[in-house]
Design an enzyme around this catalytic site. Structure first.
Site, PDB file in Angstrom:
ATOM      1  N   LEU A 146       0.927  -1.275  -0.123  1.00 52.70           N
ATOM      2  CA  LEU A 146       0.063  -0.023  -0.035  1.00 52.70           C
ATOM      3  C   LEU A 146       0.966   1.125   0.166  1.00 52.70           C
ATOM      4  CD1 LEU A 146      -2.568  -0.900   2.960  1.00 52.70           C
ATOM      5  CD2 LEU A 146      -3.003  -0.959   0.314  1.00 52.70           C
ATOM      6  N   ASP A 147       0.360   2.461  -0.690  1.00 55.14           N
ATOM      7  CA  ASP A 147       1.219   3.470  -0.475  1.00 55.14           C
ATOM      8  C   ASP A 147       1.326   4.058   0.918  1.00 55.14           C
ATOM      9  OD1 ASP A 147       1.257   3.641  -3.302  1.00 55.14           O
ATOM     10  OD2 ASP A 147      -0.585   5.040  -3.404  1.00 55.14           O
ATOM     11  N   LYS A 148       2.365   4.716   1.217  1.00 58.51           N
ATOM     12  CA  LYS A 148       2.707   5.151   2.696  1.00 58.51           C
ATOM     13  C   LYS A 148       1.452   5.744   3.376  1.00 58.51           C
ATOM     14  CE  LYS A 148       5.841   8.090   5.102  1.00 58.51           C
ATOM     15  NZ  LYS A 148       6.857   9.333   5.157  1.00 58.51           N
ATOM     16  N   THR A 150      -1.793   5.609   2.366  1.00 56.21           N
ATOM     17  CA  THR A 150      -2.873   4.879   2.385  1.00 56.21           C
ATOM     18  C   THR A 150      -2.871   3.816   3.532  1.00 56.21           C
ATOM     19  OG1 THR A 150      -2.883   4.904   0.043  1.00 56.21           O
ATOM     20  CG2 THR A 150      -4.363   3.206   0.995  1.00 56.21           C
ATOM     21  N   HIS A 246      -0.456   3.708  -7.901  1.00 55.33           N
ATOM     22  CA  HIS A 246      -1.372   4.919  -7.641  1.00 55.33           C
ATOM     23  C   HIS A 246      -2.481   4.941  -8.525  1.00 55.33           C
ATOM     24  CE1 HIS A 246       2.506   7.395  -6.355  1.00 55.33           C
ATOM     25  NE2 HIS A 246       2.214   6.418  -5.633  1.00 55.33           N
TER      26      HIS A 246
END
Length: 362
Positions: A146-148, A150, A246
């Site tokens: 997961l993105d930082k 998120t 993304h």
């Protein structure tokens, strides 16, 4: 290393891993270059057939390993010591766990914690995995990310066999992922299907993606508007049907409804006035995936405080959000939704190009 031909039976724990990974785990003194040479010369065999380092092994198969070279083997490099975790760090990662079984952990990753390390990123979830139960015997492994910024559900495999199984599920798109997001404005199409290719945006510094209809990779997202706060904002459910970097952030910004707090893709338009947090409002709410032994893992993750406070502040009720996956319906055909949403995104990009040309005349 032995000067005799050896034979090994693949154990259930190694089922599904690559042959080069099998050597790394079971015969670490055999360097990759040596294994590759054995394969090229036909000395490496799997159930009697020639094998390559990239072949995947199955439990019960016989691996034939030739004698060690008479020439001096390179000394295996010492494995770097794992960083020692503090008691607070061990407690921190333990508190994230929302599901555990012999094959997997599922954690609820908080926003602001990177999944993996990188340049100037020393604090990340991958480092903390050594604090999970049983890590000293078999280190847990990340199988997706997961993105930082998120938050939400993140699956971690506890064995090499489980890691291979889960990785195949994610790459084969059999896993179902549901995200919640708060977006600016309200999409005109309430149940939408976004089909816009995504590629890297060069020259921006850092990692940034964009819609690229010429060279981008196929990227598909389904969304459903759960509720709306007038025309100011909408609470949406997102289901990525592909796994591009993304993707959800790029797609929502492309149709003119950036995720609240996503300045990277929505600029200043991504922030709401008033008491709404400026943090990213994107949360991996649910994951459903087949279990390598039997049954399924089906887990939901609670929202982080800033997200739940924003929903409450806009008058949304959490009970409206969760709908059984198999009951989610999209009232129009995917083709019709795709055309409507894609057309809206193209129109928006043309408007932006026109604005840039107008500014250049003055």
């Amino acid at each position: 290393m032995s000067d005799q031909v050896r034979q090994f039976t693949v154990s259930p724990e190694d089922d599904g891993i690559r042959l080069d990974r099998w050597f790394k785990r079971n015969l670490p003194d055999a360097r990759f270059n040596t294994v590759s040479r054995w394969a090229r010369t036909g000395q490496l065999r799997l159930d009697g057939k020639r094998a390559t380092p990239g072949d995947r092994v199955e439990a019960g198969q016989i691996i034939r390993v030739p004698p060690a070279d008479t020439e001096v083997e390179e000394k295996p490099r010492a494995k770097p010591d794992r960083p020692q975790l503090s008691e607070d760090e061990i407690a921190f990662v333990g508190e994230m766990v929302i599901h555990a079984d012999p094959a997997a952990f599922v954690v609820n990753k908080p926003p602001g914690l990177a999944t993996q390390g990188g340049t100037k990123t020393n604090v990340h979830l991958d480092r903390l995995l050594d604090g999970l139960p049983g890590a000293e015997a078999s280190r847990p492994k990340l199988v997706h990310r997961l993105d930082k910024d998120t938050s939400g559900v993140l699956l971690i495999a506890r064995t090499p066999r489980a890691a291979a199984y889960f990785s195949k599920s994610f790459s084969g798109r059999t896993a179902r992922k549901v995200y919640w997001a708060l977006v600016v404005g309200v999409p005109e199409v309430r149940d939408g299907y976004i089909d816009l290719p995504i590629g890297k945006q060069f020259g921006t510094g850092g990692e940034k993606m964009c819609v690229d209809e010429e060279q981008g990779l196929v990227s598909k997202t389904r969304y459903r508007v759960i509720d709306r706060a007038g025309s100011r904002a909408a609470w949406v459910e997102l289901q990525p049907l592909t796994g591009r970097t993304h993707q959800l952030r790029v797609h929502m910004a492309a149709i003119g409804h950036p995720i609240v707090g996503d300045g990277k893709y929505g600029g200043q338009d991504a922030f709401l006035t008033g008491a709404i947090s400026r943090k990213l409002h994107l949360h991996a709410r649910r994951l459903r995936i087949d279990h390598p032994d039997e049954g399924r893992i089906d887990v939901t993750a609670d929202l982080p405080p800033h997200f739940s406070e924003s929903l409450a502040g806009l008058g949304f009720e959490l009970a409206q959000g969760d709908l059984p996956l198999d009951e989610i319906k999209f009232s129009e055909t995917p083709e019709g939704k795709r055309k409507a949403v894609t057309a809206a995104a193209k129109s928006r990009r043309k408007e932006r190009k026109g604005e840039r040309r107008s500014r250049g005349r003055y």
